[in-house]
Scaffold this motif. Structure first.
Motif, mmCIF file in Angstrom:
data_model
loop_
_atom_site.group_PDB
_atom_site.id
_atom_site.type_symbol
_atom_site.label_atom_id
_atom_site.label_comp_id
_atom_site.label_asym_id
_atom_site.label_seq_id
_atom_site.Cartn_x
_atom_site.Cartn_y
_atom_site.Cartn_z
ATOM 1 N N VAL A 173 3.270 4.459 -0.702
ATOM 2 C CA VAL A 173 1.905 4.978 -0.798
ATOM 3 C C VAL A 173 1.159 4.184 -1.870
ATOM 4 C CG1 VAL A 173 0.464 7.017 -1.161
ATOM 5 C CG2 VAL A 173 2.742 7.261 -0.134
ATOM 6 N N GLN A 174 -0.056 3.706 -1.539
ATOM 7 C CA GLN A 174 -0.968 3.023 -2.476
ATOM 8 C C GLN A 174 -0.307 1.823 -3.136
ATOM 9 O OE1 GLN A 174 -2.242 6.207 -5.091
ATOM 10 N NE2 GLN A 174 -4.070 6.607 -3.870
ATOM 11 N N ARG A 175 0.206 1.997 -4.361
ATOM 12 C CA ARG A 175 0.679 0.881 -5.176
ATOM 13 C C ARG A 175 2.123 0.484 -4.888
ATOM 14 N NH1 ARG A 175 -2.145 4.619 -7.589
ATOM 15 N NH2 ARG A 175 -0.297 5.818 -8.172
ATOM 16 N N ALA A 176 2.753 1.017 -3.868
ATOM 17 C CA ALA A 176 4.157 0.724 -3.585
ATOM 18 C C ALA A 176 4.386 -0.751 -3.313
ATOM 19 C CB ALA A 176 4.625 1.562 -2.399
ATOM 20 N N ASP A 177 5.540 -1.261 -3.757
ATOM 21 C CA ASP A 177 5.904 -2.664 -3.584
ATOM 22 C C ASP A 177 6.537 -2.860 -2.214
ATOM 23 O OD1 ASP A 177 6.467 -5.410 -4.588
ATOM 24 O OD2 ASP A 177 8.545 -4.729 -4.363
ATOM 25 N N VAL A 178 5.880 -3.680 -1.362
ATOM 26 C CA VAL A 178 6.350 -3.867 0.003
ATOM 27 C C VAL A 178 7.743 -4.497 0.027
ATOM 28 C CG1 VAL A 178 5.884 -5.007 2.208
ATOM 29 C CG2 VAL A 178 3.996 -4.083 0.869
ATOM 30 N N GLY A 179 8.012 -5.443 -0.869
ATOM 31 C CA GLY A 179 9.328 -6.075 -0.902
ATOM 32 C C GLY A 179 10.436 -5.086 -1.182
ATOM 33 N N SER A 180 10.180 -4.144 -2.092
ATOM 34 C CA SER A 180 11.183 -3.125 -2.393
ATOM 35 C C SER A 180 11.404 -2.207 -1.202
ATOM 36 C CB SER A 180 10.749 -2.309 -3.610
ATOM 37 O OG SER A 180 10.640 -3.137 -4.750
ATOM 38 N N LEU A 181 10.297 -1.856 -0.506
ATOM 39 C CA LEU A 181 10.431 -1.004 0.675
ATOM 40 C C LEU A 181 11.312 -1.665 1.728
ATOM 41 C CD1 LEU A 181 6.748 0.262 1.088
ATOM 42 C CD2 LEU A 181 8.658 1.454 0.009
ATOM 43 N N ARG A 182 11.102 -2.963 1.957
ATOM 44 C CA ARG A 182 11.884 -3.690 2.960
ATOM 45 C C ARG A 182 13.344 -3.839 2.519
ATOM 46 N NH1 ARG A 182 8.733 -6.491 6.681
ATOM 47 N NH2 ARG A 182 10.359 -8.073 6.950
ATOM 48 N N ALA A 183 13.585 -3.939 1.192
ATOM 49 C CA ALA A 183 14.958 -4.046 0.698
ATOM 50 C C ALA A 183 15.718 -2.742 0.875
ATOM 51 C CB ALA A 183 14.953 -4.448 -0.777
ATOM 52 N N MET A 184 15.008 -1.621 0.885
ATOM 53 C CA MET A 184 15.669 -0.312 1.008
ATOM 54 C C MET A 184 15.884 0.102 2.455
ATOM 55 S SD MET A 184 13.911 1.970 -2.019
ATOM 56 C CE MET A 184 12.217 1.682 -1.516
ATOM 57 N N ALA A 185 14.973 -0.195 3.346
ATOM 58 C CA ALA A 185 14.947 0.389 4.685
ATOM 59 C C ALA A 185 16.017 -0.189 5.598
ATOM 60 C CB ALA A 185 13.570 0.193 5.300
ATOM 61 N N SER A 186 16.370 0.586 6.624
ATOM 62 C CA SER A 186 17.307 0.143 7.655
ATOM 63 C C SER A 186 16.591 -0.735 8.667
ATOM 64 C CB SER A 186 17.912 1.355 8.374
ATOM 65 O OG SER A 186 18.637 2.166 7.478
ATOM 66 N N PRO A 187 17.323 -1.622 9.320
ATOM 67 C CA PRO A 187 16.706 -2.407 10.393
ATOM 68 C C PRO A 187 16.615 -1.556 11.661
ATOM 69 C CG PRO A 187 19.010 -3.029 10.092
ATOM 70 C CD PRO A 187 18.701 -2.036 9.025
ATOM 71 N N PRO A 188 15.677 -1.881 12.597
ATOM 72 C CA PRO A 188 14.611 -2.881 12.445
ATOM 73 C C PRO A 188 13.540 -2.388 11.464
ATOM 74 C CG PRO A 188 14.378 -1.758 14.520
ATOM 75 C CD PRO A 188 15.657 -1.245 13.918
ATOM 76 N N LEU A 189 13.047 -3.272 10.631
ATOM 77 C CA LEU A 189 12.145 -2.872 9.560
ATOM 78 C C LEU A 189 10.823 -2.327 10.084
ATOM 79 C CD1 LEU A 189 12.751 -5.782 7.012
ATOM 80 C CD2 LEU A 189 13.762 -3.499 7.055
ATOM 81 N N ASP A 190 10.357 -2.828 11.243
ATOM 82 C CA ASP A 190 9.067 -2.331 11.750
ATOM 83 C C ASP A 190 9.141 -0.879 12.187
ATOM 84 O OD1 ASP A 190 10.708 -2.815 13.858
ATOM 85 O OD2 ASP A 190 9.170 -3.675 15.157
ATOM 86 N N GLU A 191 10.357 -0.329 12.311
ATOM 87 C CA GLU A 191 10.504 1.079 12.677
ATOM 88 C C GLU A 191 10.917 1.945 11.486
ATOM 89 O OE1 GLU A 191 13.198 1.523 15.889
ATOM 90 O OE2 GLU A 191 12.077 0.238 17.267
ATOM 91 N N HIS A 192 11.228 1.301 10.337
ATOM 92 C CA HIS A 192 11.723 2.069 9.199
ATOM 93 C C HIS A 192 10.912 1.883 7.921
ATOM 94 C CE1 HIS A 192 15.256 2.075 11.869
ATOM 95 N NE2 HIS A 192 15.632 3.178 11.240
ATOM 96 N N VAL A 193 9.933 1.001 7.927
ATOM 97 C CA VAL A 193 9.071 0.799 6.764
ATOM 98 C C VAL A 193 7.665 1.271 7.108
ATOM 99 C CG1 VAL A 193 8.062 -0.878 5.178
ATOM 100 C CG2 VAL A 193 10.442 -1.138 5.916
ATOM 101 N N PHE A 194 7.106 2.158 6.269
ATOM 102 C CA PHE A 194 5.756 2.685 6.463
ATOM 103 C C PHE A 194 4.981 2.521 5.158
ATOM 104 C CE2 PHE A 194 8.369 4.745 9.570
ATOM 105 C CZ PHE A 194 7.578 4.878 10.696
ATOM 106 N N LEU A 195 3.747 2.037 5.267
ATOM 107 C CA LEU A 195 2.893 1.875 4.096
ATOM 108 C C LEU A 195 1.537 2.485 4.402
ATOM 109 C CD1 LEU A 195 2.764 0.626 1.245
ATOM 110 C CD2 LEU A 195 1.790 -1.420 2.296
#
Length: 581
Positions: A173-195
């Motif tokens: 949300v807002q100021r979240a770091d996209v790189g960190s979100l992608r490092a945490m989420a399960s693949p496929p990332l387009d289904e597990h990362v939301f901003l």
């Protein structure tokens, strides 16, 4: 930034968040699912933003099929530390979860997202916290909601969590770091990362997440054909068998597992397959041993009230009674005839020291009465006297006082425990000087009535026993020694007549004394006596043990002498041969 700004969705976003989730349709059936929300409550999340997140969680819960056998939900919040709001096992109703979320107070410190993931992996998704065991194959899903950059490393711990089967959704949300979100989420990332651009738009994720979880409950339609259990999976289902059963090739029916067919049960007799695994059974007349595999012939003598007077012997599925040598089994198959004409003066010396203890002293009294049971107590037959000793000696009743077994047994039960020390030597002196005197009821020596002393002790004597133990045997008293527990073997042998193997008995504790009766029954047997010049013989021909022992010792002494003479002759022959050479 991800906004999904299509008009239908924009219209939804303009409505209150609760209405939006309710428009998604009725509560969906997710199937079994363990779901943990990991909520960022650091100081960067402002109060009104945290309130929006709180309302979002409660609305999302209302759209889930919550229950012990459906979706289990847990919530943790984190900042510089991690706090469990409620674990997976805590609630089975969404109303209770909402109440706990309303009471949630933000931590308002740093942003240790890696620490929170580690807690979720090791604690929140543990079986102890309410997660279902891995073998049940229930999906584990973690939803991480954060508004900033983590202050610790997340990539490595998130990879460990995914390796353990945890599916991770990362919501920024807002100021979240996209790189960190992608490092945490399960693949496929387009289904597990939301901003999303703000906390006001977080319900966008809620709608998509809910639509991903919802599935048709094919098991509920009743057409699955599973013999045991039907388990929903996304867009499908699979059948599962109860414990102890395996799924057949048709993937619907179940067959009991024949564990015995594996050949590794090690059962001595029979193997029986049960849902819990193989179990060993024994054939009739045998008992299964503690190892759960081997079998032993049943000792019916210990398992039934056999009623044998002397000894019970198990024989397969039955048992039989035995009598000591010289006594015959009676018609009832249990009792033995008695040497009714036998003459014996028996004095029992019972240890009443403090080490015996009151409860064990009662067992000793019971043991004494069991000895009395196999004697023919009468003024003309066996006379019984009892002496108790500790630091002093006390005659409980002399040889001449009681004329029946019933009177003797009643007197034994009335004996009071003395306690204190163990003066066995003093007791032996009292027995020699007083107990076998005619004044105490012993019969005159001219009648040749055997005099028998039985010493019962549980420990080492506190005085010297050698002088009076030897004196007793010099006086012609046949001595028996019964030791229990910490009794000293050397003292027992010194007290007893020879051979010690026939006159010394030992039991490791008071509860196992009864087996000594078998030895004593056959040992305390009156020899032939003479009364008023008339030879008295037992009609049951109970041979005198003392006489038998005397004859045996005499024969042994003669053999020893002959052996010595033979050895001397051999040595003489060897010397003669040596001289000839």
């Amino acid at each position: 930034m991800r906004g999904l700004l299509c008009w239908p969705l924009l219209l939804l976003l303009l409505q209150p968040w609760e209405t939006q989730l309710q428009l998604a349709g009725p509560r969906c059936h997710t199937g079994p699912l363990d779901l943990v929300f990991v909520i960022d409550s650091s100081r960067s999340v402002r109060p009104f933003e945290f309130e929006t997140m709180r309302q979002f969680l409660m609305g999302l819960l209302r759209g889930l099929n919550v229950g012990p056998n459906a979706t289990r939900v847990g919530v943790i919040q984190y900042s510089s530390q991690v706090q469990s709001v409620f674990p997976l096992r805590a609630f089975s109703r969404s109303e209770d979860m909402e109440r706990a979320i309303r009471d949630l107070v933000p931590l308002a410190q740093g942003t240790m997202t890696g620490l929170a993931i580690q807690y979720a992996m090791n604690v929140a998704f543990s079986v102890a916290e309410g997660a279902r065991p891995p073998e049940e194959r229930v999906p584990r899903v973690a939803v991480i909601v954060t508004d900033g950059r983590p202050q610790d490393r997340v990539a490595e711990v998130a990879a460990q969590a995914r390796a353990r089967g945890i599916e991770i959704y990362a919501v920024g949300v807002q100021r979240a770091d996209v790189g960190s979100l992608r490092a945490m989420a399960s693949p496929p990332l387009d289904e597990h990362v939301f901003l999303v651009e703000s906390f006001d738009l977080i319900q966008e994720f809620g709608l998509q997440f809910q639509s991903r979880l919802c599935a048709i409950d094919l098991c509920a339609e009743g057409t699955h054909g599973c013999e045991h259990h039907c388990v929903n999976s996304p867009g499908s289902y699979f059948c599962r068998c109860q414990v102890g059963f395996v799924l057949q090739q048709d993937q619907r029916s179940c067959r009991a597992i024949d564990y015995c067919s594996f050949g590794n049960h090690s059962c001595q007799h029979e193997c029986v397959s049960t849902p819990g695994g193989p179990q060993c059974h024994c054939r009739e007349g045998h008992d299964l041993q503690p190892d759960g595999r081997s079998c032993q012939v049943q000792d019916l003598c210990n398992g039934v009230d056999h009623g044998c007077e002397f000894q019970c012997v198990s024989e397969g599925l039955s048992y039989r009674c035995l009598c000591p040598e010289g006594r015959q089994l009676q018609a009832d198959g249990k009792s033995c005839n008695r040497c009714r004409e036998g003459h014996v003066d028996l004095v029992l010396l019972v240890d009443g020291s403090k080490s015996v203890r009151p409860q064990n002293f009662e067992l000793v009294k019971r043991f004494v009465n069991q000895i009395v049971d196999f004697l023919d107590v009468s003024p003309e037959g066996t006379r019984v006297g009892l002496v108790q000793f500790s630091s002093r000696v006390r005659t409980e009743f002399p040889l001449g006082r009681y004329g029946t077994a019933a009177e003797v047994k009643q007197a034994v039960l009335a004996v009071e425990y003395m306690e204190r020390g163990t003066m066995t030597g003093l007791a032996l002196r009292h027995m020699v000087e007083h107990s076998f005197s005619e004044a105490q009821g012993a019969r005159p020596r001219a009648l040749n009535v055997p005099r028998v002393g039985l010493v019962f002790t549980d420990g080492r004597s506190q005085d010297d026993i050698s002088v009076w133990a030897a004196r007793a045997k010099e006086e012609g008293i046949v001595m028996y020694a019964v030791g229990v527990g910490k009794a000293v073997e050397a003292e027992l042998r010194e007290i007893a007549s020879k051979p010690a193997e026939l006159h010394v008995s030992y039991a490791p504790d008071f509860g196992t004394m009864t087996h000594l009766l078998e030895n004593l029954r056959g040992s305390i047997c009156p020899e032939e006596g003479i009364s008023a010049g008339t030879e008295l013989r037992s009609p049951c021909e109970c041979e005198s043990l003392v006489e038998f022992q005397g004859r045996t010792l005499g024969a042994l002494e003669s053999l020893t002498l002959n052996l010595a003479q033979l050895t001397a002759r051999l040595e003489d022959l060897e010397n003669q041969l040596a001289n000839q050479k």
